[in-house]
Motif scaffolding. Structure first.
Motif, PDB file in Angstrom:
ATOM      1  N   LEU B  58       0.692  -1.609   0.126  1.00 51.15           N
ATOM      2  CA  LEU B  58      -0.085  -0.092   0.091  1.00 51.15           C
ATOM      3  C   LEU B  58       0.743   1.122   0.233  1.00 51.15           C
ATOM      4  O   LEU B  58       0.455   2.275  -0.928  1.00 51.15           O
ATOM      5  CB  LEU B  58      -0.754  -0.036   1.191  1.00 51.15           C
ATOM      6  N   ASP B  59       1.967   1.261   0.770  1.00 48.60           N
ATOM      7  CA  ASP B  59       3.154   2.255   0.754  1.00 48.60           C
ATOM      8  C   ASP B  59       3.505   2.620  -0.574  1.00 48.60           C
ATOM      9  O   ASP B  59       3.576   3.712  -0.840  1.00 48.60           O
ATOM     10  CB  ASP B  59       3.965   2.072   1.770  1.00 48.60           C
ATOM     11  N   LEU B  60       3.658   1.608  -1.104  1.00 43.12           N
ATOM     12  CA  LEU B  60       4.600   1.651  -2.565  1.00 43.12           C
ATOM     13  C   LEU B  60       3.472   2.079  -3.523  1.00 43.12           C
ATOM     14  O   LEU B  60       3.794   3.079  -4.288  1.00 43.12           O
ATOM     15  CB  LEU B  60       4.770   0.128  -3.104  1.00 43.12           C
ATOM     16  N   SER B  61       2.195   1.925  -3.506  1.00 38.52           N
ATOM     17  CA  SER B  61       1.118   2.367  -4.472  1.00 38.52           C
ATOM     18  C   SER B  61       1.108   3.937  -4.007  1.00 38.52           C
ATOM     19  O   SER B  61       0.890   4.728  -4.813  1.00 38.52           O
ATOM     20  CB  SER B  61      -0.171   1.594  -3.975  1.00 38.52           C
ATOM     21  N   LEU B  63       3.227   5.801  -2.764  1.00 34.58           N
ATOM     22  CA  LEU B  63       4.553   6.441  -3.592  1.00 34.58           C
ATOM     23  C   LEU B  63       4.282   6.580  -4.961  1.00 34.58           C
ATOM     24  O   LEU B  63       4.532   7.736  -5.608  1.00 34.58           O
ATOM     25  CB  LEU B  63       5.910   5.666  -3.093  1.00 34.58           C
ATOM     26  N   GLU B  64       3.826   5.648  -5.659  1.00 34.67           N
ATOM     27  CA  GLU B  64       3.802   5.527  -7.082  1.00 34.67           C
ATOM     28  C   GLU B  64       2.744   6.553  -7.701  1.00 34.67           C
ATOM     29  O   GLU B  64       2.805   7.098  -8.620  1.00 34.67           O
ATOM     30  CB  GLU B  64       3.661   4.404  -7.732  1.00 34.67           C
ATOM     31  N   ILE B 169      10.722   0.297  -0.779  1.00 34.12           N
ATOM     32  CA  ILE B 169       9.975   1.348  -0.458  1.00 34.12           C
ATOM     33  C   ILE B 169      10.826   2.178   0.319  1.00 34.12           C
ATOM     34  O   ILE B 169      10.665   3.363   0.450  1.00 34.12           O
ATOM     35  CB  ILE B 169       8.945   0.630   0.608  1.00 34.12           C
ATOM     36  N   ALA B 170      11.740   1.542   1.032  1.00 30.25           N
ATOM     37  CA  ALA B 170      12.645   2.460   1.818  1.00 30.25           C
ATOM     38  C   ALA B 170      13.464   3.535   1.015  1.00 30.25           C
ATOM     39  O   ALA B 170      13.439   4.539   1.345  1.00 30.25           O
ATOM     40  CB  ALA B 170      13.803   1.477   2.571  1.00 30.25           C
ATOM     41  N   ASN B 177      11.862  12.252   1.112  1.00 33.11           N
ATOM     42  CA  ASN B 177      12.345  13.393   2.183  1.00 33.11           C
ATOM     43  C   ASN B 177      13.562  13.904   2.005  1.00 33.11           C
ATOM     44  O   ASN B 177      14.116  14.467   2.978  1.00 33.11           O
ATOM     45  CB  ASN B 177      12.197  12.380   3.323  1.00 33.11           C
ATOM     46  N   GLY B 178      13.994  13.863   0.692  1.00 28.10           N
ATOM     47  CA  GLY B 178      15.362  14.658   0.576  1.00 28.10           C
ATOM     48  C   GLY B 178      16.654  13.589   1.382  1.00 28.10           C
ATOM     49  O   GLY B 178      17.589  14.211   1.428  1.00 28.10           O
TER      50      GLY B 178
END
Lengths: 99, 208
Positions: B58-61, B63-64, B169-170, B177-178
């Motif tokens: 879900l995080d990856l989604s 992000l994308e 994901i990391a 976040n730069g």
């Protein structure tokens, strides 16, 4: 049914679950998590059958399969949680020809 | 790359659950109460692992699709690291070494924490030894190292090929976040994952 089975997989939880099930079914089970361990265990006590993961940390299961075949005719069941359909059909070919 | 990674990471716990369930259900398999308890414990561990993986997907989604826009706030680096260290599946195996005088950082804490947790989980997964979480002040940055004694980095340097889902994901959250994330072989064996977090007091143009 009894017999000595060698189970080779680098996922400890999977290895334990499979080994417990096989022991419960009456098999005498040895386990290994690397190719090196697998070949050493098989040499120490030749298995009647081998359950083998294709993805091992130190070598591929195919290499283990090939090495075992130089001296053992025990059936080898190849398992791989990482196989996609494409990879499975391509990768299982060498395994099948050697079992 | 990502589809294959997800597919591998999801299939492993599913295969384990199937093996454990199969052993529990099959009438021809005679299990001791200890065996049963162990199989059930295995299923619990793998179910938790699947839940974490689904969170990651879900995080990856997010992000994308750009839905993971970071909400940056001021954080002390040691607080951020402390949160990540207790968030992992086996906190007792994480050894934290953080100096008291680290500069503050401005990041989305939940995203950087997720990146750190994924790095720590990766170390725990591939290493039997403890995983070390260290931080030091860099030039205009806080340099965070996650050190393990695992099998080392499979991936080609500079690409995401061969990395597990958690590491992909990391990378995504670090970049959002730069921060920069690099994986390198650790001296003496294992992996050093280095996350460089820009320190708050450094102006944008000075960042590496």
């Amino acid at each position: 049914m009894t017999g000595h089975v060698l189970v080779v997989d680098d996922e400890p939880q999977f290895l334990r679950a499979l080994a417990t099930g096989l022991r419960g079914a009456g098999y005498d089970v040895a386990t290994a998590t690397t190719a090196e361990e697998a070949l050493a265990a098989a040499g120490l006590r030749p298995p009647a059958a081998v359950v083998l993961d294709l993805r091992l940390p130190d070598a591929s299961g195919t290499d283990v399969c090939r090495e075992l075949r130089t001296w053992s005719a025990a059936p080898i069941v190849v398992v791989s949680a990482s196989a996609t359909r494409t990879r499975r059909s391509r990768r299982s070919t060498p395994a099948r020809t050697t079992t | 790359v990502i589809l294959h990674t997800v597919s591998h990471d999801l299939r492993t716990p599913i295969a384990t659950l199937q093996a454990a369930l199969g052993a529990l259900e099959e009438p021809g398999i005679a299990l001791t109460p200890g065996d049963r308890a162990e199989l059930i414990a295995t299923m619990r561990v793998e179910t938790a692992r699947l839940a974490r993986l689904v969170e990651n997907v879900l995080d990856l989604s997010r992000l994308e699709t750009g839905a993971a826009a970071p909400r940056r706030e001021l954080w002390s680096a040691d607080e951020l690291l402390g949160r990540a260290a207790v968030e992992v599946s086996d906190p007792a195996r994480v050894v934290v070494t953080v100096p008291a005088d680290l500069p503050a950082v401005r990041v989305d804490a939940s995203q950087v924490e997720r990146a750190l947790v994924n790095l720590l989980e990766n170390g725990l997964k591939f290493s039997a030894a403890d995983v070390e979480l260290q931080a030091q002040a860099g030039t205009g940055s806080v340099v965070v190292d996650v050190l393990d004694r695992g099998r080392g980095v499979d991936a080609d340097p500079g690409t995401l090929a061969g990395l597990g889902l958690g590491l992909v994901i990391a990378h995504g959250f670090a970049a959002a976040n730069g921060c920069t994330l690099t994986l390198e072989p650790r001296e003496g064996g294992g992996t050093r994952a280095r996350l460089v977090v820009p320190a708050e007091r450094v102006p944008e143009q000075v960042r590496a």
